[in-house]
Design an enzyme around this catalytic site. Sequence first.
Site, PDB file in Angstrom:
ATOM      1  N   TYR A  96     -41.237 -28.031  39.143  1.00  0.00           N
ATOM      2  CA  TYR A  96     -42.228 -28.602  38.230  1.00  0.00           C
ATOM      3  C   TYR A  96     -42.061 -28.033  36.812  1.00  0.00           C
ATOM      4  CZ  TYR A  96     -46.779 -29.564  36.102  1.00  0.00           C
ATOM      5  OH  TYR A  96     -47.778 -29.959  35.245  1.00  0.00           O
ATOM      6  N   VAL A 128     -48.543 -31.467  26.430  1.00  0.00           N
ATOM      7  CA  VAL A 128     -49.087 -30.399  25.586  1.00  0.00           C
ATOM      8  C   VAL A 128     -48.077 -29.809  24.584  1.00  0.00           C
ATOM      9  CG1 VAL A 128     -50.993 -29.702  27.090  1.00  0.00           C
ATOM     10  CG2 VAL A 128     -48.738 -28.671  27.411  1.00  0.00           C
TER      11      VAL A 128
END
Length: 309
Positions: free
Chosen positions: A193, A263
């Site tokens: 991830y 982000v």
Amino acid sequence: MTCQVSRELEQLVLQARPYSAHGNLASYIPALEKANPNHLSVAIFDLDGNCIYAGDYKQKFSLQSISKVLSLAYVLARIGEEEVFQRVGMEPTGDPFNSIAKLETVKPSKPLNPMINAGALVVTSLIPGTNPREQWDGFLAFVRTLTGNQKIDYSQELQESEFTTSYLNRALCFFMKQHGIIVGEVEEIMELYTKQCSIEMNCLELAQLGAVFANNGRNPVTGEQLIPVQIARICKTFMVTCGMYNASGEFAMKVGIPAKSGVSGGILGVIPNRCGIGVFSPALDEKGNSLAGWKLLELMNEKYNFSIF
Ligand code: GLU
């Protein structure tokens, strides 16, 4: 096929850039704080293979949550809708992207959608392969094909920075493992991830990748079907309903296109049957969306009228 700077887009970049002064860099991943908050770049890649760009277009940035769209497309194509949607839902949450709250109140503890962290971690856990290396190689090859650039890779510095500080994402994984939603080793899932989140590209490559979704999964240059039509449709739908965190409703009102932000300050935009858009500006608002990037897309919508609604 042409690729050139656009004076019109440069004007819009000039207008949007001051908004970055009101935002903050994401600091919970320490390496993201090294970004220059004034950067702003944009590229548009159309379905004839032409592109225009403006601003700091050479600047690379990490995909962060934008990678959730790509892992979803990859996993859906490889293991099918039924298998994926047994473990992750289809509904927006209205909660922040890293919230654990709904996992406790929803039964079974299945994340509400694949665009929030919990859902994306489930999707990553489903990437096929007999070992983490094989899982990663398969996924990276897919992303490289979508961008048309075989050199696309992840930033080891960013990956390590996130991997060593991801307490909340680990907590989400352990919670879901307890409830049987995630199977497999949490550390392996976290490594995969954080690698996918650390994949780097510039706004031109992001726009090119967006054009594949805009073109119903087909590479606009070669005509090759890279993602099945139905899967490209699912991804665009999630981008509309959940792509801009818990500001997805407001974004649909003000800009009105499938989009996904991260982000790092990147935003992937898709105008169906028209073009892909890549935007980057790292100063974020309180919900995690790029401030100047969002403003720029609003200005572009005013000028080019691309809302799908
Ligand atoms: N790697 C980031 C995380 O999991 C991605 C978050 C985001 O871009 O929304 O926290």
